[in-house]
Design a protein around this motif. Structure first.
Motif, PDB file in Angstrom:
ATOM      1  N   GLY A  39     -10.685 -38.574 -58.057  1.00 42.72           N
ATOM      2  CA  GLY A  39     -11.615 -38.588 -59.165  1.00 42.72           C
ATOM      3  C   GLY A  39     -12.542 -37.389 -59.168  1.00 42.72           C
ATOM      4  O   GLY A  39     -13.660 -37.452 -59.673  1.00 42.72           O
ATOM      5  N   CYS A  67     -14.844 -51.199 -62.821  1.00 42.61           N
ATOM      6  CA  CYS A  67     -14.230 -51.157 -64.150  1.00 42.61           C
ATOM      7  C   CYS A  67     -13.877 -52.557 -64.616  1.00 42.61           C
ATOM      8  O   CYS A  67     -13.220 -53.314 -63.892  1.00 42.61           O
ATOM      9  CB  CYS A  67     -12.969 -50.291 -64.107  1.00 42.61           C
ATOM     10  N   ALA A  69     -11.506 -54.121 -67.130  1.00 39.67           N
ATOM     11  CA  ALA A  69     -10.332 -53.648 -67.862  1.00 39.67           C
ATOM     12  C   ALA A  69      -9.996 -54.487 -69.092  1.00 39.67           C
ATOM     13  O   ALA A  69      -8.891 -54.346 -69.640  1.00 39.67           O
ATOM     14  CB  ALA A  69      -9.125 -53.592 -66.924  1.00 39.67           C
ATOM     15  N   SER A  88     -17.267 -48.416 -66.043  1.00 38.17           N
ATOM     16  CA  SER A  88     -16.289 -48.067 -67.070  1.00 38.17           C
ATOM     17  C   SER A  88     -15.626 -49.324 -67.592  1.00 38.17           C
ATOM     18  O   SER A  88     -15.594 -50.358 -66.910  1.00 38.17           O
ATOM     19  CB  SER A  88     -15.229 -47.098 -66.523  1.00 38.17           C
ATOM     20  N   TRP A  90     -12.265 -50.820 -70.323  1.00 38.07           N
ATOM     21  CA  TRP A  90     -11.155 -50.641 -71.254  1.00 38.07           C
ATOM     22  C   TRP A  90     -11.467 -51.484 -72.484  1.00 38.07           C
ATOM     23  O   TRP A  90     -11.627 -52.708 -72.375  1.00 38.07           O
ATOM     24  CB  TRP A  90      -9.844 -51.138 -70.656  1.00 38.07           C
ATOM     25  N   ARG A 111     -12.395 -46.252 -71.973  1.00 41.02           N
ATOM     26  CA  ARG A 111     -10.995 -45.953 -72.297  1.00 41.02           C
ATOM     27  C   ARG A 111     -10.576 -46.996 -73.323  1.00 41.02           C
ATOM     28  O   ARG A 111     -10.838 -48.191 -73.123  1.00 41.02           O
ATOM     29  CB  ARG A 111     -10.134 -46.054 -71.040  1.00 41.02           C
ATOM     30  N   THR A 232       1.521 -54.938 -64.629  1.00 42.43           N
ATOM     31  CA  THR A 232       0.196 -55.263 -64.124  1.00 42.43           C
ATOM     32  C   THR A 232      -0.394 -56.345 -65.022  1.00 42.43           C
ATOM     33  O   THR A 232      -0.199 -56.305 -66.243  1.00 42.43           O
ATOM     34  CB  THR A 232      -0.713 -54.024 -64.139  1.00 42.43           C
ATOM     35  N   ARG A 267      -5.505 -56.342 -62.227  1.00 43.45           N
ATOM     36  CA  ARG A 267      -6.746 -55.607 -62.455  1.00 43.45           C
ATOM     37  C   ARG A 267      -7.829 -56.592 -62.826  1.00 43.45           C
ATOM     38  O   ARG A 267      -7.577 -57.582 -63.538  1.00 43.45           O
ATOM     39  CB  ARG A 267      -6.590 -54.580 -63.571  1.00 43.45           C
ATOM     40  N   THR A 304     -12.180 -51.397 -58.923  1.00 44.88           N
ATOM     41  CA  THR A 304     -12.790 -50.077 -58.867  1.00 44.88           C
ATOM     42  C   THR A 304     -11.867 -49.024 -59.466  1.00 44.88           C
ATOM     43  O   THR A 304     -10.647 -49.170 -59.455  1.00 44.88           O
ATOM     44  CB  THR A 304     -13.141 -49.673 -57.419  1.00 44.88           C
ATOM     45  N   ASP A 305     -12.489 -47.977 -59.985  1.00 42.88           N
ATOM     46  CA  ASP A 305     -11.730 -46.878 -60.579  1.00 42.88           C
ATOM     47  C   ASP A 305     -12.458 -45.576 -60.270  1.00 42.88           C
ATOM     48  O   ASP A 305     -13.449 -45.237 -60.929  1.00 42.88           O
ATOM     49  CB  ASP A 305     -11.602 -47.067 -62.081  1.00 42.88           C
ATOM     50  N   ASP A 307     -11.654 -42.678 -60.910  1.00 48.73           N
ATOM     51  CA  ASP A 307     -11.411 -41.639 -61.908  1.00 48.73           C
ATOM     52  C   ASP A 307     -12.209 -41.815 -63.187  1.00 48.73           C
ATOM     53  O   ASP A 307     -12.127 -40.982 -64.090  1.00 48.73           O
ATOM     54  CB  ASP A 307      -9.914 -41.601 -62.250  1.00 48.73           C
ATOM     55  N   GLN A 308     -12.979 -42.890 -63.297  1.00 51.77           N
ATOM     56  CA  GLN A 308     -13.774 -43.134 -64.497  1.00 51.77           C
ATOM     57  C   GLN A 308     -15.172 -43.575 -64.098  1.00 51.77           C
ATOM     58  O   GLN A 308     -15.355 -44.391 -63.197  1.00 51.77           O
ATOM     59  CB  GLN A 308     -13.160 -44.247 -65.357  1.00 51.77           C
TER      60      GLN A 308
END
Length: 342
Positions: A39, A67, A69, A88, A90, A111, A232, A267, A304-305, A307-308
């Motif tokens: 990330g 995150c 999602a 973050s 989704w 996202r 997923t 997720r 967890t993420d 990258d975001q």
């Protein structure tokens, strides 16, 4: 951010790459990840922090951003969600221009999938909670590519499709055409699968993600195994009763246990906006994932993420004991530059 530049984070402990570490520092985010970085950040021993670099010492534990999602930003206040510890989200279905505007604010990072892609007259166009403009009817397999292109053009990096038994649904050919068009654009496909046959239809079409753990029926073991190989699932367990035991929650937990037992990936997601869910980390959702058989470490991987969004911070430290883990993680705060130790 200090005058000397972005801060290196020096927490008492750091949960990163699936393990808890001490005596390490987390680098500032970089536009492009370097070798060994995740990330855009890198974990190094404190002694390797460059001389003169700005340092931010923190009690407790820092971990990658949390995150959710499965969120609908039209139905919640995203700054409140961020204040509840979520870095973050989704957004899985909304009015494209409005969701894109929310994403542009960047707090939390968003996202999004753009509109629900549906059969003519299909779910959720018949629901009062679905804002006008949040659904895009796909009238044929030939129309699928245009629908995907429109969503992608609005900024979507996911595609959301509905398969809701008891009402109009996309034909198998049209659903497969949507998936093919999305994959050609390197976009994962998330399917709302509700009712008999819908999970099998999503799997056969090549969909990547289920928006919910299936809850309307106990799935066949073979179908569970095939889903675990290729899909997923997003958890959303707490929508079934919001803390009260229900038959739907029991079915979802049973399906998820068997899915995980076959090596399936889940997720963390809550379907935030659907009923009385806390606007932030949901300890009931975490508790349900523990009940399904995940360990605290498994849940951190699901939630967890790196990258975001910004990292998360637990001022009192990370508690990995199953009995107290959910309450501990629910104290997370998003570690933006405005958040300072008290």
């Amino acid at each position: 951010m200090s005058p000397a530049g972005p801060d290196w984070l020096l927490p008492d402990s750091l949960w990163w790459d699936g393990r808890l570490r001490t005596g390490v520092a987390l680098s500032p985010a970089r536009p492009f990840a370097q070798a060994g970085a995740v990330g855009g950040r890198e974990v190094v021993p404190v002694a390797e922090v460059p001389a003169g670099a700005a340092r931010r010492r923190l009690p407790g534990t820092v971990l990658p951003g949390l995150c959710d999602a499965h969120v609908h930003s039209a139905l919640v206040d995203l700054p409140t969600v961020q204040a509840g510890g979520i870095s973050s989200v989704w957004d899985l279905g909304g009015v494209p221009a409005k969701v894109a505007a929310e994403a542009a604010r960047g707090a939390p990072a968003v996202r999004f999938a753009g509109p629900f892609l549906i059969a003519p007259g299909g779910y959720p166009s018949d629901r009062s909670w679905a804002p006008a403009g949040s659904c895009r009817e796909v009238r044929s397999a030939a129309d699928a590519a245009a629908a995907v292109d429109e969503a992608h053009g609005s900024g979507a990096t996911l595609i959301k499709v509905t398969a809701h038994a008891g009402g109009p649904m996309l034909s198998d050919a049209t659903l497969a055409a949507v998936v093919e068009a999305a994959h050609s654009a390197a976009l994962p496909v998330v399917v709302h699968a509700e009712g008999p046959g819908t999970v099998a239809a999503a799997l056969a079409a090549g969909a990547d993600v289920l928006a919910h753990t299936p809850w309307t029926e106990a799935l066949d073991d073979g179908l569970i195994r095939d889903c675990a190989d290729r899909m997923t699932w997003i958890s959303t367990l707490d929508i079934h009763g919001w803390g009260t035991a229900t038959p739907e929650r029991d079915v979802a937990l049973g399906n998820l246990r068997r899915f995980l037992g076959q090596g399936g990936k889940v997720r963390y997601g809550t379907d935030l906006g659907n009923g009385p869910l806390p606007p932030g980390i949901n300890p009931r959702e975490l508790g349900a994932l523990l009940e399904a058989g995940l360990s605290p470490a498994d849940i951190l991987a699901a939630a967890t993420d790196p990258d975001q969004g910004e990292p998360a911070w637990l001022p009192a430290g990370l508690d990995l004991e199953p009995a107290t883990f959910a309450g501990s993680l629910a104290t997370a705060r998003v570690l933006g530059p405005h958040v300072r130790p008290r």
